[in-house]
Design an enzyme around this catalytic site. Structure first.
Site, PDB file in Angstrom:
ATOM      1  N   PRO A   1       0.842  -1.194   0.000  1.00 32.12           N
ATOM      2  CA  PRO A   1       0.000   0.000   0.000  1.00 32.12           C
ATOM      3  C   PRO A   1       0.877   1.244   0.000  1.00 32.12           C
ATOM      4  O   PRO A   1       1.783   1.362   0.826  1.00 32.12           O
ATOM      5  CB  PRO A   1      -0.799  -0.127   1.306  1.00 32.12           C
ATOM      6  CG  PRO A   1       0.011  -1.027   2.175  1.00 32.12           C
ATOM      7  CD  PRO A   1       0.760  -1.937   1.267  1.00 32.12           C
TER       8      PRO A   1
ATOM      9  N   GLN B   1      -6.333  -1.441   3.193  1.00 34.55           N
ATOM     10  CA  GLN B   1      -5.541  -1.062   4.352  1.00 34.55           C
ATOM     11  C   GLN B   1      -6.233   0.070   5.097  1.00 34.55           C
ATOM     12  O   GLN B   1      -6.575   1.100   4.515  1.00 34.55           O
ATOM     13  CB  GLN B   1      -4.125  -0.620   3.996  1.00 34.55           C
ATOM     14  CG  GLN B   1      -3.309  -0.384   5.286  1.00 34.55           C
ATOM     15  CD  GLN B   1      -1.902   0.107   5.052  1.00 34.55           C
ATOM     16  OE1 GLN B   1      -1.706   1.218   4.595  1.00 34.55           O
ATOM     17  NE2 GLN B   1      -0.912  -0.714   5.409  1.00 34.55           N
TER      18      GLN B   1
ATOM     19  N   CYS C   1       3.307   3.291   8.821  1.00 29.04           N
ATOM     20  CA  CYS C   1       3.513   4.578   8.151  1.00 29.04           C
ATOM     21  C   CYS C   1       4.046   5.610   9.136  1.00 29.04           C
ATOM     22  O   CYS C   1       3.476   5.809  10.215  1.00 29.04           O
ATOM     23  CB  CYS C   1       2.207   5.061   7.541  1.00 29.04           C
ATOM     24  SG  CYS C   1       2.366   6.613   6.640  1.00 29.04           S
TER      25      CYS C   1
ATOM     26  N   LYS D   1       0.371  -4.706   9.066  1.00 28.25           N
ATOM     27  CA  LYS D   1       1.646  -4.318   8.469  1.00 28.25           C
ATOM     28  C   LYS D   1       2.390  -3.441   9.467  1.00 28.25           C
ATOM     29  O   LYS D   1       1.843  -2.450   9.960  1.00 28.25           O
ATOM     30  CB  LYS D   1       1.448  -3.554   7.156  1.00 28.25           C
ATOM     31  CG  LYS D   1       2.760  -3.223   6.430  1.00 28.25           C
ATOM     32  CD  LYS D   1       2.487  -2.610   5.066  1.00 28.25           C
ATOM     33  CE  LYS D   1       3.787  -2.472   4.262  1.00 28.25           C
ATOM     34  NZ  LYS D   1       4.692  -1.450   4.803  1.00 28.25           N
TER      35      LYS D   1
ATOM     36  N   HIS E   1       7.923  -4.465   7.513  1.00 27.48           N
ATOM     37  CA  HIS E   1       8.892  -3.587   6.852  1.00 27.48           C
ATOM     38  C   HIS E   1      10.171  -3.663   7.679  1.00 27.48           C
ATOM     39  O   HIS E   1      10.188  -3.287   8.860  1.00 27.48           O
ATOM     40  CB  HIS E   1       8.355  -2.152   6.806  1.00 27.48           C
ATOM     41  CG  HIS E   1       9.213  -1.225   6.007  1.00 27.48           C
ATOM     42  ND1 HIS E   1       8.683  -0.219   5.232  1.00 27.48           N
ATOM     43  CD2 HIS E   1      10.554  -1.134   5.852  1.00 27.48           C
ATOM     44  CE1 HIS E   1       9.660   0.443   4.636  1.00 27.48           C
ATOM     45  NE2 HIS E   1      10.802  -0.097   5.003  1.00 27.48           N
TER      46      HIS E   1
ATOM     47  N   GLY F   1      10.407  -3.866   2.204  1.00 27.53           N
ATOM     48  CA  GLY F   1      11.432  -2.849   2.390  1.00 27.53           C
ATOM     49  C   GLY F   1      12.673  -3.086   1.548  1.00 27.53           C
ATOM     50  O   GLY F   1      13.367  -4.084   1.754  1.00 27.53           O
TER      51      GLY F   1
ATOM     52  N   ARG G   1       8.014   0.453  -4.018  1.00 29.83           N
ATOM     53  CA  ARG G   1       8.393   1.396  -5.071  1.00 29.83           C
ATOM     54  C   ARG G   1       8.875   0.729  -6.353  1.00 29.83           C
ATOM     55  O   ARG G   1       8.596   1.203  -7.452  1.00 29.83           O
ATOM     56  CB  ARG G   1       9.463   2.355  -4.537  1.00 29.83           C
ATOM     57  CG  ARG G   1       8.902   3.410  -3.596  1.00 29.83           C
ATOM     58  CD  ARG G   1      10.005   4.165  -2.895  1.00 29.83           C
ATOM     59  NE  ARG G   1      10.724   3.316  -1.947  1.00 29.83           N
ATOM     60  CZ  ARG G   1      11.874   3.637  -1.376  1.00 29.83           C
ATOM     61  NH1 ARG G   1      12.457   4.774  -1.684  1.00 29.83           N
ATOM     62  NH2 ARG G   1      12.443   2.833  -0.510  1.00 29.83           N
TER      63      ARG G   1
END
Length: 334
Positions: free
Chosen positions: A17, A70, A100, A139, A171, A212, A235
């Site tokens: 996400p 999410q 986040c 997450k 992550h 990550g 990404r």
């Protein structure tokens, strides 16, 4: 609740996400490239859904399945209500954001700051589990600020798993809530993949995914071969979707190759774009997610240039995508 086997299988590879990126247009595009990868929405806050009535944020296309919602929040009752809305919308999974690091997320007391409050996260997970039949996942980061990840992470996993989260995406970086921007938090804190692998050994009954810094499908396959249950890519999947997702169904899931090309994927978006324009949308809302399709290939620069410069112009539509494709084909023939 027994995990859904097909969803567990899909979670071998997922697209993370990402705020402002993994909207419904992006997910539709990604689904054309990979039929099996698990896709995630951008984070949707529980207050926006429950207090703000922003249920339009839950809209998606049926073709996106398997797709996970999410949620962001820290109030168990509010998250339970938001989870009900997500379940009613038909999402395959509902995921709680505990990773986040943005200022906006911190001010709402959710996201990575929740790593400091595993008991509260467990309460949130239990409330969501009690409210819906849909699978609830979490997450997280490996820790925040001055926390010791080797102590914090196993305690966090133990508490949230006992509350009912049987799949957790980790992550493999700390989040620094003071002193680093959200962008810096994606690059500067060192990755600790070994700790994530150790959690796999410590919690063999859980489905754990690593997230990550993963840049290639080959790297993802190495994590799966090392025993991790899933790999979540952010990404790289967005900026180089064909590199990551184009071979995923065959390599990760063992499916027969479809023979689909990147050019085919671009053309398959044309009816979707036409429908979006007919409903009052703009080309750039869709095409911005397609800019990386030919990354690393001849013609990629021309593809990006034509779409970037032309997609916001009045009347821009499928013809511009065809023009950009022609530039790609010229670049490949050169």
């Amino acid at each position: 609740m027994t995990p859904n086997p097909s969803l567990t299988r899909a979670a071998r590879l997922s697209v993370a996400p990402m705020m402002d990126w993994t909207d419904r247009h992006c997910r539709y595009f990604h689904r054309l490239i990979s039929r099996q990868t698990l896709l995630y929405t951008e984070m949707v806050t529980a207050p926006a859904l429950v207090r703000g009535g922003a249920v339009h944020l839950l809209e998606y296309n049926a073709e996106e399945h398997p797709v996970a919602l999410q949620l962001g929040g820290s109030d168990p009752k509010e998250l339970a209500e938001a989870a009900k809305l997500g379940a009613q919308a038909g999402y395959d999974e509902i995921n709680l954001n505990c990773g986040c690091p943005s200022d906006r997320v911190q001010s709402g007391t959710f996201g990575a700051v929740l790593m400091r409050s595993p008991g509260l996260v467990a309460d949130c997970v239990k409330a969501m589990r009690d409210a819906v039949e849909t699978e609830i996942t979490v997450k997280c980061r490996i820790g925040v600020d001055d926390q010791d990840p080797e102590a914090v992470l196993p305690d966090f996993i133990e508490q949230v798993s006992e509350a009912g989260a049987r799949r957790i995406q980790i992550h493999a970086r700390k989040a620094w809530l003071q002193g680093l921007s959200p962008k810096e938090n994606r690059d500067i804190p060192p990755l600790d993949y070994d700790l994530v692998k150790a959690m796999r050994g410590a919690f063999p009954e859980l489905h754990l995914s690593v997230n990550g810094g993963i840049e290639s499908l080959d790297q993802a396959e190495e994590f799966l071969a090392a025993g991790l249950d899933g790999v979540m890519i952010g990404r790289a999947a967005y900026h180089r979707p064909w590199d990551i997702l184009g071979g995923a169904d065959a390599k990760v899931y063992g499916s027969a190759p479809t023979g689909l090309t990147a050019e085919d994927a671009a053309r398959a978006m044309l009816p979707y774009i036409e429908a979006h324009l007919t409903s009052g949308g703009k080309l750039h809302q869709v095409s911005r997610h397609m800019l990386g399709l030919f990354a690393g290939r001849p013609g990629a620069r021309q593809w990006r240039r034509v779409l970037s410069e032309g997609a916001t112009r009045k009347g821009a539509g499928p013809a511009l995508v065809e023009e950009a494709l022609a530039q790609v084909e010229q670049g490949q023939a050169a």
